[in-house]
Scaffold this active site. Sequence first.
Site, PDB file in Angstrom:
ATOM      1  N   ASN A 164       0.827  -1.196   0.000  1.00 28.36           N
ATOM      2  CA  ASN A 164       0.000   0.000   0.000  1.00 28.36           C
ATOM      3  C   ASN A 164       0.870   1.259   0.000  1.00 28.36           C
ATOM      4  O   ASN A 164       2.044   1.211  -0.323  1.00 28.36           O
ATOM      5  CB  ASN A 164      -0.999  -0.008   1.162  1.00 28.36           C
ATOM      6  CG  ASN A 164      -2.354   0.547   0.748  1.00 28.36           C
ATOM      7  OD1 ASN A 164      -2.456   1.641   0.224  1.00 28.36           O
ATOM      8  ND2 ASN A 164      -3.405  -0.219   0.980  1.00 28.36           N
ATOM      9  N   ARG A 165       0.301   2.388   0.398  1.00 30.75           N
ATOM     10  CA  ARG A 165       0.941   3.683   0.190  1.00 30.75           C
ATOM     11  C   ARG A 165       1.551   4.260   1.464  1.00 30.75           C
ATOM     12  O   ARG A 165       1.011   4.101   2.556  1.00 30.75           O
ATOM     13  CB  ARG A 165      -0.076   4.678  -0.378  1.00 30.75           C
ATOM     14  CG  ARG A 165      -0.574   4.294  -1.764  1.00 30.75           C
ATOM     15  CD  ARG A 165      -1.736   5.162  -2.214  1.00 30.75           C
ATOM     16  NE  ARG A 165      -2.153   4.804  -3.572  1.00 30.75           N
ATOM     17  CZ  ARG A 165      -3.018   3.815  -3.855  1.00 30.75           C
ATOM     18  NH1 ARG A 165      -3.564   3.106  -2.882  1.00 30.75           N
ATOM     19  NH2 ARG A 165      -3.321   3.552  -5.111  1.00 30.75           N
ATOM     20  N   HIS A 196       3.518   0.155  -2.696  1.00 26.60           N
ATOM     21  CA  HIS A 196       3.984  -1.235  -2.770  1.00 26.60           C
ATOM     22  C   HIS A 196       5.510  -1.348  -2.795  1.00 26.60           C
ATOM     23  O   HIS A 196       6.086  -2.123  -3.562  1.00 26.60           O
ATOM     24  CB  HIS A 196       3.382  -1.936  -3.982  1.00 26.60           C
ATOM     25  CG  HIS A 196       1.900  -2.111  -3.922  1.00 26.60           C
ATOM     26  ND1 HIS A 196       1.210  -2.181  -2.734  1.00 26.60           N
ATOM     27  CD2 HIS A 196       0.968  -2.239  -4.911  1.00 26.60           C
ATOM     28  CE1 HIS A 196      -0.081  -2.346  -2.983  1.00 26.60           C
ATOM     29  NE2 HIS A 196      -0.246  -2.374  -4.283  1.00 26.60           N
ATOM     30  N   HIS A 234      -1.437 -10.027  -3.453  1.00 27.88           N
ATOM     31  CA  HIS A 234      -2.197  -9.134  -4.330  1.00 27.88           C
ATOM     32  C   HIS A 234      -2.898  -9.918  -5.447  1.00 27.88           C
ATOM     33  O   HIS A 234      -2.843  -9.514  -6.612  1.00 27.88           O
ATOM     34  CB  HIS A 234      -1.269  -8.076  -4.916  1.00 27.88           C
ATOM     35  CG  HIS A 234      -1.923  -6.771  -5.232  1.00 27.88           C
ATOM     36  ND1 HIS A 234      -3.019  -6.672  -6.072  1.00 27.88           N
ATOM     37  CD2 HIS A 234      -1.653  -5.505  -4.819  1.00 27.88           C
ATOM     38  CE1 HIS A 234      -3.371  -5.402  -6.175  1.00 27.88           C
ATOM     39  NE2 HIS A 234      -2.568  -4.671  -5.422  1.00 27.88           N
ATOM     40  N   SER A 235      -3.571 -11.001  -5.095  1.00 31.88           N
ATOM     41  CA  SER A 235      -4.324 -11.749  -6.099  1.00 31.88           C
ATOM     42  C   SER A 235      -5.597 -11.006  -6.471  1.00 31.88           C
ATOM     43  O   SER A 235      -6.253 -10.399  -5.619  1.00 31.88           O
ATOM     44  CB  SER A 235      -4.678 -13.144  -5.584  1.00 31.88           C
ATOM     45  OG  SER A 235      -3.537 -13.974  -5.551  1.00 31.88           O
ATOM     46  N   TYR A 236      -5.928 -11.065  -7.757  1.00 35.05           N
ATOM     47  CA  TYR A 236      -7.153 -10.486  -8.292  1.00 35.05           C
ATOM     48  C   TYR A 236      -8.152 -11.625  -8.483  1.00 35.05           C
ATOM     49  O   TYR A 236      -7.965 -12.480  -9.350  1.00 35.05           O
ATOM     50  CB  TYR A 236      -6.899  -9.828  -9.645  1.00 35.05           C
ATOM     51  CG  TYR A 236      -6.163  -8.516  -9.623  1.00 35.05           C
ATOM     52  CD1 TYR A 236      -6.773  -7.364 -10.124  1.00 35.05           C
ATOM     53  CD2 TYR A 236      -4.860  -8.411  -9.147  1.00 35.05           C
ATOM     54  CE1 TYR A 236      -6.094  -6.143 -10.151  1.00 35.05           C
ATOM     55  CE2 TYR A 236      -4.183  -7.201  -9.168  1.00 35.05           C
ATOM     56  CZ  TYR A 236      -4.812  -6.074  -9.667  1.00 35.05           C
ATOM     57  OH  TYR A 236      -4.139  -4.870  -9.690  1.00 35.05           O
ATOM     58  N   ASP A 275     -11.274   1.249  -3.507  1.00 35.55           N
ATOM     59  CA  ASP A 275      -9.835   1.068  -3.315  1.00 35.55           C
ATOM     60  C   ASP A 275      -9.522   1.615  -1.935  1.00 35.55           C
ATOM     61  O   ASP A 275      -8.861   2.643  -1.779  1.00 35.55           O
ATOM     62  CB  ASP A 275      -9.042   1.796  -4.410  1.00 35.55           C
ATOM     63  CG  ASP A 275      -7.557   1.435  -4.397  1.00 35.55           C
ATOM     64  OD1 ASP A 275      -7.156   0.607  -3.550  1.00 35.55           O
ATOM     65  OD2 ASP A 275      -6.804   1.979  -5.224  1.00 35.55           O
ATOM     66  N   GLN A 328      -7.505  -4.198   2.488  1.00 35.71           N
ATOM     67  CA  GLN A 328      -7.667  -3.267   1.381  1.00 35.71           C
ATOM     68  C   GLN A 328      -8.467  -3.981   0.296  1.00 35.71           C
ATOM     69  O   GLN A 328      -8.065  -5.023  -0.208  1.00 35.71           O
ATOM     70  CB  GLN A 328      -6.306  -2.835   0.825  1.00 35.71           C
ATOM     71  CG  GLN A 328      -6.384  -1.814  -0.291  1.00 35.71           C
ATOM     72  CD  GLN A 328      -6.491  -0.374   0.208  1.00 35.71           C
ATOM     73  OE1 GLN A 328      -6.320  -0.106   1.406  1.00 35.71           O
ATOM     74  NE2 GLN A 328      -6.724   0.564  -0.695  1.00 35.71           N
ATOM     75  N   GLU A 378      -6.732  -7.589   0.159  1.00 34.18           N
ATOM     76  CA  GLU A 378      -5.358  -7.547   0.643  1.00 34.18           C
ATOM     77  C   GLU A 378      -5.330  -7.288   2.153  1.00 34.18           C
ATOM     78  O   GLU A 378      -5.605  -6.181   2.601  1.00 34.18           O
ATOM     79  CB  GLU A 378      -4.589  -6.449  -0.079  1.00 34.18           C
ATOM     80  CG  GLU A 378      -4.692  -6.509  -1.593  1.00 34.18           C
ATOM     81  CD  GLU A 378      -4.368  -5.171  -2.234  1.00 34.18           C
ATOM     82  OE1 GLU A 378      -3.257  -4.648  -1.989  1.00 34.18           O
ATOM     83  OE2 GLU A 378      -5.228  -4.628  -2.951  1.00 34.18           O
TER      84      GLU A 378
END
Length: 386
Positions: free
Chosen positions: A112-113, A138, A209-211, A282, A323, A351
């Site tokens: 994340n940020r 990331h 980070h799987s979609y 998000d 997230q 996440e």
Amino acid sequence: MKNIKNILLGLGSVVTLISSCAGGNANLTESGLDPAKFDTIINNKKVQLYILKNEKAEVCVTNFGARVVSICVPNKNNAPTDVVLGFDNISQYADSVNSPSDFGAAIGRYANRINKGQLTIDGKKVQLPINNYGHCLHGGPSGWQYQVYEGEQLNDTTLRLVMNSPDGDNNFPGNVTATVTYTLLSDNTLDMKFEATTDKETVVNMTNHSYFNLSGDPSKAGTNMVLYINADKFTPADSTFMTTGEIRDVYGTPMDFTKRHALYETIGDTTFEQIKNAKGYDHNWCLNTYKDGKGDDKKVAASLYSPESGIFMEVFTNEPGIQVYTGNFLDGTIKGKKGIAYPKQSAVCLETQKYPDSPNKKDWPSPYLKPGEKYYSHVAYKFSVR
């Protein structure tokens, strides 16, 4: 055998990719992957595809970025169904310019940020690289998702991946040894453990980070998936996707998933500033399963369900936050496995992690790691049919 040379501008290094063409389909995985297309050398390190299998499910992982490439589980008709986005060759994963992605990756050193890429460690100001709307995302442009882990398959269902991140890696202090362990359990749970140690004080926040598209058809939007989040509160973000420091109630807003509902019911509500800013979801939710500094990974933190396939996924974690990202920046230009173009909001990321920008929010769960301590993060994705 054919040699392919790609210059990865984002990494600033030359990667030599070595692949071979397999004859026939005898060696394909359950999800249709050809392991030969992952057999390569990157930065003088061997990369390959690892296959975890039980009686009903299969998970494929590459040690490049410790990425989950496929998760194949039975749907309501007992047909094997791949439920994650990704690529069917290592070339696209390694190409950070033409196919930039975090598909399936183990994110680090900090998921994340971090606000403006700035934080203070041991009383010293640290400036990290800026790579997303004025922030460090990331771990920076060459985060761990673009590094090679040393892989060891312990048995048919367990894979251990280890990497050493040097002191000064993307300006983060400390030599860090990180371990990711993937285990496919007999009940079709993909169990993930993230561990790390350091020789200097630093910050660590890892996640997967799987979609997920549980319908098995990522050519279409995944907004008909039904989401549940066991969270009464979330952390609002500004127009640069940075958390403001506020923790707000979800009730009476489109952020309320305490009662499960399909994403399409609320994701288009642009009258709500948070959805307008993010072009969807998000955001970080503050999990009810985390109390008094400890997370209960025996309780459901979130779940996702596809009415088409009947596949139901539950998420368990010891982390304080999750997230949820709904693939808002996918736009059909990236073609994944089987040549399928991934449209906007065709998948959902769940996440589990510390809250975004936690190093700069002293009242939030701490991401700081000191010598002699051990970082430990656990998440499990359990698949069943309903």
